[in-house]
Design an enzyme around this catalytic site. Structure first.
Site, PDB file in Angstrom:
ATOM      1  N   ASP A  18      91.863 -13.426  58.162  1.00  0.00           N
ATOM      2  CA  ASP A  18      91.370 -13.561  58.976  1.00  0.00           C
ATOM      3  C   ASP A  18      91.580 -11.535  60.220  1.00  0.00           C
ATOM      4  O   ASP A  18      91.814 -12.532  61.425  1.00  0.00           O
ATOM      5  CB  ASP A  18      91.286 -14.878  60.230  1.00  0.00           C
ATOM      6  CG  ASP A  18      90.857 -16.080  59.062  1.00  0.00           C
ATOM      7  OD1 ASP A  18      89.753 -15.750  57.998  1.00  0.00           O
ATOM      8  OD2 ASP A  18      91.817 -16.390  58.902  1.00  0.00           O
ATOM      9  N   LYS A  21      88.908  -7.627  59.100  1.00  0.00           N
ATOM     10  CA  LYS A  21      88.974  -6.653  58.386  1.00  0.00           C
ATOM     11  C   LYS A  21      87.518  -6.224  58.213  1.00  0.00           C
ATOM     12  O   LYS A  21      86.949  -5.495  57.732  1.00  0.00           O
ATOM     13  CB  LYS A  21      88.893  -7.285  56.551  1.00  0.00           C
ATOM     14  CG  LYS A  21      90.284  -7.088  56.427  1.00  0.00           C
ATOM     15  CD  LYS A  21      91.051  -8.122  54.902  1.00  0.00           C
ATOM     16  CE  LYS A  21      90.615  -9.217  55.112  1.00  0.00           C
ATOM     17  NZ  LYS A  21      90.877 -10.561  55.470  1.00  0.00           N
ATOM     18  N   GLY A  45      84.369 -15.811  54.556  1.00  0.00           N
ATOM     19  CA  GLY A  45      83.930 -14.957  55.127  1.00  0.00           C
ATOM     20  C   GLY A  45      84.066 -13.752  56.023  1.00  0.00           C
ATOM     21  O   GLY A  45      85.277 -14.311  56.602  1.00  0.00           O
ATOM     22  N   HIS A  46      83.824 -12.781  56.065  1.00  0.00           N
ATOM     23  CA  HIS A  46      83.868 -11.898  57.059  1.00  0.00           C
ATOM     24  C   HIS A  46      82.705 -11.687  57.744  1.00  0.00           C
ATOM     25  O   HIS A  46      81.360 -11.783  57.873  1.00  0.00           O
ATOM     26  CB  HIS A  46      83.981 -10.228  56.302  1.00  0.00           C
ATOM     27  CG  HIS A  46      84.875  -9.679  55.410  1.00  0.00           C
ATOM     28  ND1 HIS A  46      85.015  -9.407  54.856  1.00  0.00           N
ATOM     29  CD2 HIS A  46      86.087 -10.882  55.642  1.00  0.00           C
ATOM     30  CE1 HIS A  46      86.518  -9.047  54.026  1.00  0.00           C
ATOM     31  NE2 HIS A  46      86.809 -10.096  53.773  1.00  0.00           N
ATOM     32  N   GLN A 226      90.897 -12.024  52.791  1.00  0.00           N
ATOM     33  CA  GLN A 226      91.669 -12.787  53.028  1.00  0.00           C
ATOM     34  C   GLN A 226      93.023 -11.478  52.879  1.00  0.00           C
ATOM     35  O   GLN A 226      93.046 -10.190  53.550  1.00  0.00           O
ATOM     36  CB  GLN A 226      92.786 -13.627  51.222  1.00  0.00           C
ATOM     37  CG  GLN A 226      91.732 -15.011  51.205  1.00  0.00           C
ATOM     38  CD  GLN A 226      91.132 -14.551  50.394  1.00  0.00           C
ATOM     39  OE1 GLN A 226      90.930 -13.967  49.029  1.00  0.00           O
ATOM     40  NE2 GLN A 226      90.055 -15.810  49.918  1.00  0.00           N
TER      41      GLN A 226
HETATM   42  P1  GDP Z   1      88.431 -10.890  58.253  1.00  0.00           P
HETATM   43  O1  GDP Z   1      87.972 -12.360  57.378  1.00  0.00           O
HETATM   44  O2  GDP Z   1      89.375  -9.739  58.512  1.00  0.00           O
HETATM   45  O3  GDP Z   1      87.252 -10.039  58.336  1.00  0.00           O
HETATM   46  O4  GDP Z   1      88.582 -11.856  59.852  1.00  0.00           O
HETATM   47  P2  GDP Z   1      87.257 -12.486  60.778  1.00  0.00           P
HETATM   48  O5  GDP Z   1      85.525 -12.533  60.378  1.00  0.00           O
HETATM   49  O6  GDP Z   1      87.920 -14.225  60.085  1.00  0.00           O
HETATM   50  O7  GDP Z   1      87.830 -12.822  62.339  1.00  0.00           O
HETATM   51  C1  GDP Z   1      88.142 -11.908  62.867  1.00  0.00           C
HETATM   52  C2  GDP Z   1      87.101 -13.017  63.926  1.00  0.00           C
HETATM   53  O8  GDP Z   1      87.313 -11.674  65.280  1.00  0.00           O
HETATM   54  C3  GDP Z   1      85.227 -12.088  63.732  1.00  0.00           C
HETATM   55  O9  GDP Z   1      84.763 -13.318  64.731  1.00  0.00           O
HETATM   56  C4  GDP Z   1      85.279 -10.720  64.776  1.00  0.00           C
HETATM   57  O10 GDP Z   1      83.946 -10.539  65.334  1.00  0.00           O
HETATM   58  C5  GDP Z   1      86.340 -10.827  65.870  1.00  0.00           C
HETATM   59  N1  GDP Z   1      87.818  -9.396  66.349  1.00  0.00           N
HETATM   60  C6  GDP Z   1      87.218  -8.451  64.981  1.00  0.00           C
HETATM   61  N2  GDP Z   1      88.089  -6.986  65.708  1.00  0.00           N
HETATM   62  C7  GDP Z   1      88.118  -7.629  67.440  1.00  0.00           C
HETATM   63  C8  GDP Z   1      88.787  -7.332  68.844  1.00  0.00           C
HETATM   64  O11 GDP Z   1      89.347  -6.209  68.338  1.00  0.00           O
HETATM   65  N3  GDP Z   1      88.531  -8.034  69.512  1.00  0.00           N
HETATM   66  C9  GDP Z   1      88.394  -9.450  69.605  1.00  0.00           C
HETATM   67  N4  GDP Z   1      88.257  -9.964  70.310  1.00  0.00           N
HETATM   68  N5  GDP Z   1      87.893  -9.554  68.690  1.00  0.00           N
HETATM   69  C10 GDP Z   1      87.469  -9.368  67.525  1.00  0.00           C
END
Ligand code: GDP
Length: 427
Positions: A18, A21, A45-46, A226
């Site tokens: 999370d 990525k 999920g991303h 992950q």
């Molecule tokens: P992943 O599994 O690593 O892709 O992470 P997730 O998608 O679960 O969580 C990332 C969340 O953080 C998503 O809702 C993104 O839109 C949000 N996000 C990503 N980068 C940033 C950031 O720089 N600032 C903020 N406020 N939110 C972000």
């Protein structure tokens, strides 16, 4: 990230997943020709924000959101045909062209409803905090050499026979686990009859496709799911996922050799979160955790589960940098810290009378340790509009400099918001 000497790049999570990525891969996909998922399944999920739209991708590589980019689901992924077909339909329904751009390894294992039933039943006993999507049991079958693979769909009668035996075994397991639920073999056969041809239409020797792309000088992005601390070998075992999330897993799970990988970008939040149970040394007090959770929107993309939140843990991140061989870092969600002061960074663990800076293996030590914190000034100013390092408040730059020094790895990107333009690249 890409350049003449950097054509094959792996993106991995540095913490417990999370990290954002999805957004970083989305930004990098703009420059890529081929994006490959190499492990995991239809889990968390991303999340990618495109203008007013939000996309949550489970099995399909994030690159699919960029027209012209081809996508591969590698052999290291466990493919759930049911959710895959739904995901494709949803994307197409929202105007994303998938046909002709998405291919799946014929060596990937199939994840079927009996895996989900077994996981739900096991979770009641083991309480790992799994997503209940059957990923663990599908990997268990793979390593137990009783998995069914995409290629098996080519001989449906033989597959049906195997499938019936797998269902019998799953039902025996369910009985042992003390649950009443049983799986119906006919239903599983019918499901594969319906979805098998659609999956098969996408099936290829994905390692060959990746190899040819790399040989042709294309830019290839390997998208990890992950994070390092959930890696089955290196993570906080047994509170881990069932695959190798670290960069070594990228070569295996995509079907390429490790020597063709040119760079490894580690994505990490400016603080730390973890979903599910298990050790989390820099977990903040309930009040601070709640603050970070609200500001950062720290709730699971698929499950909506609240994430546990804490301070940046340099012990974790240094460990991740080492086991992944990180060449570059992307720091995300810096903006979430805009209103928090002072900030804490965990730089060591005090355990059994000494301070350690290597991440311990055993659960006992992890439970007994006390984090050693360094306090840094907060910047108390908005960062969301920064597009160059110079636009950031000096205290935010000092914070980033400290993380860079602790990890001995250069920061290449800083993300300051959900939108794809809210990122600064450090040249
Ligand atoms: P992943 O599994 O690593 O892709 O992470 P997730 O998608 O679960 O969580 C990332 C969340 O953080 C998503 O809702 C993104 O839109 C949000 N996000 C990503 N980068 C940033 C950031 O720089 N600032 C903020 N406020 N939110 C972000």
């Amino acid at each position: 990230m890409f350049g003449p000497d950097r054509r094959c790049v792996v993106v991995v999570g540095v913490q417990w997943g999370d990290e954002g990525k999805g957004k970083v891969v989305d930004v990098l996909s703009e420059q890529a020709d081929l994006v490959i998922r190499y492990q995991g399944g239809a889990n968390a999920g991303h999340t990618v924000v495109k203008g007013e739209d939000q996309f949550i991708l489970h099995q399909i590589p994030t690159g699919i959101l960029h027209p012209g980019v081809r996508c591969l689901v590698g052999n290291g992924v466990v493919v759930d045909p049911d959710t895959l077909v739904v995901e494709i339909a949803e994307l197409e329904g929202r105007g994303v062209e998938v046909e002709g751009r998405l291919l799946i390894s014929d060596r990937a294992h199939l994840l079927l409803p009996y895996h989900k039933a077994v996981e739900r039943a096991s979770e009641r006993r083991q309480q790992i905090g799994t997503t209940g999507r059957g990923i663990g049991p599908a990997y268990e079958d793979k390593y137990g050499r009783r998995g069914l693979r995409v290629a098996d769909l080519r001989d449906f009668p033989a597959l049906t026979e195997q499938l019936r035996r797998r269902v019998e075994r799953a039902n025996r397991l369910l009985q042992t686990l003390g649950v009443e639920e049983r799986v119906d073999a006919d239903e599983q056969v019918a499901l594969l009859e319906r979805l098998g041809p659609r999956v098969l239409a996408l099936a290829v020797d994905a390692g060959r496709v990746a190899h040819d792309a790399i040989r042709a000088g294309e830019r290839v992005l390997l998208e990890g799911a992950q994070g390092a601390l959930l890696d089955v070998d290196h993570g906080t075992y047994p509170f881990v996922t069932s695959s190798n999330t670290t960069a070594g897993g990228a070569a295996v799970g995509a079907g390429i050799g490790p020597t063709v990988i040119d760079a490894v970008l580690g994505v990490m939040k400016a603080y730390t979160t973890r979903v599910g149970n298990g050790p989390f040394p820099s977990e903040a007090s309930e009040a601070d955790s709640e603050k970070l959770r609200t500001l950062g929107g720290e709730f699971g993309a698929t499950t909506g589960r609240p994430r546990r939140c804490g301070w940046f843990d340099a012990v974790v991140a240094r460990y991740a940098a080492r086991i992944n061989g990180l060449t570059d870092l992307a720091v995300t969600k810096l903006d979430v810290l805009d209103v928090i002061a002072p900030l804490r960074v965990c730089v060591g663990y005090r355990v059994d009378g000494e301070v350690v800076t290597d991440f311990p293996a055993d659960a006992g030590r992890l439970e007994r340790l006390e984090p050693v914190y360094e306090e840094l000034d907060g910047w108390c100013a908005p960062t969301a509009e920064a597009r160059r390092l110079e636009d950031l408040p000096s205290k935010a730059r000092a914070y980033l400099d400290r993380l860079e020094a602790l990890l001995e790895t250069p920061i290449r990107y800083v993300s300051v918001g959900t939108r794809s333009d809210q990122i600064l690249e450090v040249k």
